[in-house]
Design a protein around this motif. Sequence first.
Motif, mmCIF file in Angstrom:
data_model
loop_
_atom_site.group_PDB
_atom_site.id
_atom_site.type_symbol
_atom_site.label_atom_id
_atom_site.label_comp_id
_atom_site.label_asym_id
_atom_site.label_seq_id
_atom_site.Cartn_x
_atom_site.Cartn_y
_atom_site.Cartn_z
ATOM 1 N N GLU A 3 9.434 5.787 -0.456
ATOM 2 C CA GLU A 3 9.112 5.519 -1.853
ATOM 3 C C GLU A 3 10.283 5.758 -2.811
ATOM 4 O OE1 GLU A 3 6.633 3.931 -2.893
ATOM 5 O OE2 GLU A 3 5.135 4.134 -1.321
ATOM 6 N N MET A 59 0.859 -1.191 0.000
ATOM 7 C CA MET A 59 0.000 0.000 0.000
ATOM 8 C C MET A 59 0.877 1.216 0.000
ATOM 9 S SD MET A 59 -2.904 0.933 -0.250
ATOM 10 C CE MET A 59 -3.148 2.656 -0.455
ATOM 11 N N ASP A 60 0.275 2.291 -0.233
ATOM 12 C CA ASP A 60 1.043 3.444 -0.565
ATOM 13 C C ASP A 60 0.497 4.702 -0.018
ATOM 14 O OD1 ASP A 60 3.024 4.473 -2.257
ATOM 15 O OD2 ASP A 60 2.502 2.717 -3.443
ATOM 16 N N HIS A 110 8.258 -2.886 -1.070
ATOM 17 C CA HIS A 110 8.274 -2.439 0.332
ATOM 18 C C HIS A 110 8.704 -3.498 1.344
ATOM 19 C CE1 HIS A 110 6.465 1.607 0.148
ATOM 20 N NE2 HIS A 110 5.685 1.162 -0.812
ATOM 21 N N HIS A 158 4.333 -3.936 -6.473
ATOM 22 C CA HIS A 158 4.912 -2.737 -5.837
ATOM 23 C C HIS A 158 5.015 -2.928 -4.330
ATOM 24 C CE1 HIS A 158 5.695 1.390 -4.637
ATOM 25 N NE2 HIS A 158 4.743 1.225 -3.739
ATOM 26 N N ASP A 159 3.928 -3.342 -3.725
ATOM 27 C CA ASP A 159 3.892 -3.386 -2.265
ATOM 28 C C ASP A 159 4.775 -4.476 -1.679
ATOM 29 O OD1 ASP A 159 2.331 -1.184 -1.708
ATOM 30 O OD2 ASP A 159 0.446 -2.265 -1.962
#
Length: 287
Positions: free
Chosen positions: A179, A1-2, A138, A133-134
Amino acid sequence: MDQIVSEKHGVVGGYVPERPDWTIAQDWQAYSSEEHGVWRTLFERQVALMPGRACQAYMDGLRDLPIDADTIPDFEKLSDVLMRRTGWQVVAVPGMVPNDVFFDHLANRRFPAGQFIRKAHELDYLQEPDVFHDVFGHVPMMMNPVMADFMQAYGEGGLRADRLGELDRLARLYWYTVEFGLVEEAGALRIFGAGILSSFSETRFALEDASPNRIGFDLRRVMRTLYRIDDFQESYFVLPSIDSLLDFARTDFAPIYDELHNTRDLAAAEVIEGDRVFTRGTGERTR
Ligand SMILES: [Fe+2]
């Protein structure tokens, strides 16, 4: 999540969450072989870029987690390992979530990760952060105890900043570290920001292209700096070490917000007096 941009949280076209914390079941069994295939394509091309570009903490985290090319990772298995290492878990969400929900998860050491994966025809295009992405971007950094503490503090700070009307400034700190952060390691620049590490073209651009500025990290300076959400960054900020994030986890930002009230915002491409400039960008990409 972002936290791509604070305003985007909560703008999830009429979606009504089943649970107040917006979590959903990952439903790992339901991923199709095509979806696992998209993961494999993304994983293989990205992991090949990591040596010599990703920072050591990221490489260590990726090595120690159940993340590989074969399938989209199972959040429960990720959480088992993460929980033992840094007390974090990964929970599934459908996409962007409201700010207060996002911050509350972080403050409780839960990392909300997009459950879906992008389509095969949009490997480089992403409206909302997905599982690649997550998780690829991350989660390896969440194995690092300093990042783990910083992210929790960011969640707590986010709830406070929201009340103070200072979310934009705090979001810039997140943007230019979690990020899009760079870090100096053994005299070279390395990447720790998930937005870069999960992007095939920005991974090389951030370190190797002549266009962007690379500037030594300064908290107040970064909190004044606007950022790009529609293209690669025009400036990247370089931390002296991942451990330096711990200072920010322990900082009360309220007096800093006050201090910054009479300052102007800085354009994303701007270089100012006092900057420690690693690379002065040509700006050719955005000119
Ligand atoms: Fe992100």
